[in-house]
Design a protein around this motif. Sequence first.
Motif, mmCIF file in Angstrom:
data_model
loop_
_atom_site.group_PDB
_atom_site.id
_atom_site.type_symbol
_atom_site.label_atom_id
_atom_site.label_comp_id
_atom_site.label_asym_id
_atom_site.label_seq_id
_atom_site.Cartn_x
_atom_site.Cartn_y
_atom_site.Cartn_z
ATOM 1 N N VAL A 136 0.922 -1.309 0.105
ATOM 2 C CA VAL A 136 0.007 -0.014 0.171
ATOM 3 C C VAL A 136 0.531 1.778 0.049
ATOM 4 N N ARG A 137 1.884 1.296 0.287
ATOM 5 C CA ARG A 137 2.463 2.375 0.618
ATOM 6 C C ARG A 137 4.151 2.053 1.208
ATOM 7 N N GLY A 138 4.595 0.664 -0.173
ATOM 8 C CA GLY A 138 6.518 0.831 0.002
ATOM 9 C C GLY A 138 7.175 2.244 -0.430
ATOM 10 N N GLU A 139 6.702 2.940 -1.294
ATOM 11 C CA GLU A 139 7.523 4.340 -1.213
ATOM 12 C C GLU A 139 6.654 5.358 -0.843
ATOM 13 N N LYS A 140 6.631 5.372 0.732
ATOM 14 C CA LYS A 140 6.128 6.130 1.226
ATOM 15 C C LYS A 140 7.037 6.431 2.026
ATOM 16 N N THR A 141 7.364 7.832 2.628
ATOM 17 C CA THR A 141 8.965 7.713 3.424
ATOM 18 C C THR A 141 8.614 7.157 4.810
ATOM 19 N N ALA A 142 9.387 5.927 5.746
ATOM 20 C CA ALA A 142 8.868 5.581 6.953
ATOM 21 C C ALA A 142 9.573 6.250 7.798
ATOM 22 N N ILE A 143 11.285 6.909 7.836
ATOM 23 C CA ILE A 143 12.129 7.363 8.839
ATOM 24 C C ILE A 143 12.516 8.542 7.656
ATOM 25 N N LEU A 144 12.625 9.616 8.319
ATOM 26 C CA LEU A 144 12.279 10.654 7.891
ATOM 27 C C LEU A 144 13.816 11.157 8.934
ATOM 28 N N PHE A 145 15.282 11.101 8.527
ATOM 29 C CA PHE A 145 16.366 11.132 8.986
ATOM 30 C C PHE A 145 16.640 13.001 8.877
ATOM 31 N N GLU B 85 23.669 19.506 6.002
ATOM 32 C CA GLU B 85 23.493 17.669 5.675
ATOM 33 C C GLU B 85 22.372 17.247 5.541
ATOM 34 N N PRO B 86 22.199 17.097 3.612
ATOM 35 C CA PRO B 86 21.185 16.647 3.755
ATOM 36 C C PRO B 86 19.929 15.976 4.308
ATOM 37 N N ALA B 87 18.883 16.751 4.980
ATOM 38 C CA ALA B 87 17.594 15.238 4.869
ATOM 39 C C ALA B 87 17.793 13.585 4.690
ATOM 40 N N GLU B 88 17.491 12.239 4.767
ATOM 41 C CA GLU B 88 17.352 11.345 4.308
ATOM 42 C C GLU B 88 16.048 10.468 4.128
ATOM 43 N N HIS B 89 15.774 10.423 3.552
ATOM 44 C CA HIS B 89 14.559 9.720 3.727
ATOM 45 C C HIS B 89 13.992 8.238 3.397
ATOM 46 N N ILE B 90 13.787 7.557 4.471
ATOM 47 C CA ILE B 90 13.762 5.831 4.319
ATOM 48 C C ILE B 90 12.729 5.778 4.077
ATOM 49 N N THR B 91 12.030 4.860 2.118
ATOM 50 C CA THR B 91 11.130 4.420 2.261
ATOM 51 C C THR B 91 10.903 3.363 3.632
ATOM 52 N N TYR B 92 9.471 2.759 2.711
ATOM 53 C CA TYR B 92 8.994 1.434 3.958
ATOM 54 C C TYR B 92 9.867 0.065 2.988
ATOM 55 N N ASN B 93 10.111 0.569 1.593
ATOM 56 C CA ASN B 93 10.813 -1.062 0.859
ATOM 57 C C ASN B 93 12.473 0.058 1.223
#
Length: 635
Positions: free
Chosen positions: A75-84, A91-99
Amino acid sequence: MSNYHIKHLEEYFQVYRKSVRNPELFWSEIAEEHFLWRKKWNKVLNWDFTKPEVKWFEGAKLNITENCIDRHLYVRGEKTAILFEPNDPEEPAEHITYNQLHERVCKFANVLKSRGIKKGDRVCIYLPMIPELAISVLACARIGAIHSVIFAGFSATALATRINDCEAKMVITSDGSYRGSKTIDLKGIVDDALEHCPGIESVLVAKRINSDIQMKAERDEWLQPLLDSADTECKPEIMNAEDPLFILYTSGSTGKPKGMMHTTAGYMVYTAYTFKNVFQYREDDIYWCTADIGWITGHSYIVYGPLANGATTVMFEGVPSYPDFGRFWDIVQKHKITQFYTAPTAIRALAKENLDYVTEHDLSSLKVLGTVGEPINEEAWHWYNDHVGEKKCPIVDTWWQTETGGVLISPIPFATPTKPTYATLPMPGVQPALMDENGNEIDGNQVEGRLCVKFPWPSMARTIWGDHQRYRDTYFSAFKNKYFTGDGALRDEVGYYRITGRVDDVIIVSGHNLGTAPIEDAINEHPAVAESAIVGFPHDIKGNALYGFVILKEVGESRDRNNLSREVNQQITERIGPIAKLDKIQFVSGLPKTRSGKIMRRILRKIASKDTSNLGDTSTLLNPEVVQEIMDNAL
């Protein structure tokens, strides 16, 4: 079904009544409808507070990471799970998707297995707030290993004590960490600790600050090369509902830390349910809790609660004052944060600074503000409400503990009318009771007593690791058939709860029971005062007298201290009465605090009583140096 997401007050009362009349039906419906089970339970609840023994969803089989990651992939594999959000704003933020999270957790889990970690083994995690911290926690849960996160600010001694107490086989750490403009040598601290930890077989080291560190042959390995060559699939270990998920240490009043042991199914159900309601989380929200995963707040409301709901959860590596005091509001603006959850300590510190730090940011994305860790005083509540929430965002003053696993008393935004300094009403399924000294429950409203809970809730800790007797003595011996929180509380005319502080923070002066929180509130309203702490000390006539430790705002520094002392006492007299006046007032630059922001009153009591022969281990404090300064200037 509306049980899961409460939207208005009438609905809260309906759901609460149902949850109390038939708790088993209530929790089984929530568990069945909102989670993935490999096998359903045979019995919803088995409990006996005299032993004490509590079991939820017995017979059920599951893996918590399937609920936090796998089931979201379609359903939301490409949604950001953790935003670091890193320490350095450049330093750029890191978007880690559920995938991506799925792949990284599986790889990490396979690394753990390749190093001999299996179901039931304990793994200590001593990492800064970087993605590897959340990922290593989930990797342990994936394979059924029991994680014990130790806040990466604890000393080598404190670290060694905890490693040995849970008999961990592995430590996961990093070369170091950033904290504002400083770097901290985490690996060096681990090396010192491990000289006293014969049970540790391996140490995995993440690279963060690229410092030169010593690696011990046969024991230490860099993490990244192992992850690079690991398989991207790892079948989840199927766990029983009551299998241990993690051990988290909390400081005991006797000094020896208590390893609170939380289990899998009940913890998952309760943290997910409370997250959804306390923060009114919606699908596209960006939620940020500023805590560290080294505390229960981070476990429940950065990792497990948000991910079980398919949320986007922010992890922040830095501190609120770096590069300046606008950093929190900078992040809110940058990522369009919708829910913001922090500690009153942080709010008070930011309220001392120039208001421009707040007003020059666009905070219009915010919908809900939360506080955690201690009761918020009225002045800080109003500052937060007026300047951060612009009077549009409900403030959820959440009351709970490491031992409870999740929020027990809190407003539900847009449903519960808020009241400054009040945690308001219990969450569904939570049955609080106020008790008197003789062990009788106090009925009715406008009463005060010791706060207990008379019925189990799913996320409560099941024991103290390796010491069930201590668990029983600490939480179940004071009041028959009740969990005793150690806190005092009052219930107002409409049934709202206000936490008045630890019961040992009630001081009897001339036969009057005085809670320290209301007195501190009164002092903190003085325009020159930033923060205060009150303790009792022995007094020939009154039995106890009150000693105040007061931090001044910059504006008050140059003022006459004698006048200030008189004004503070006048303020207390006006707010509470002359009985609560302070016999001694010491102006200090800081207060000894734990890493989670709690004031260590035990130390202040000893200084006030001139009994400083044994202050216990102060190395784990946020600011150990302040203790000597207070002692040197004690009255």
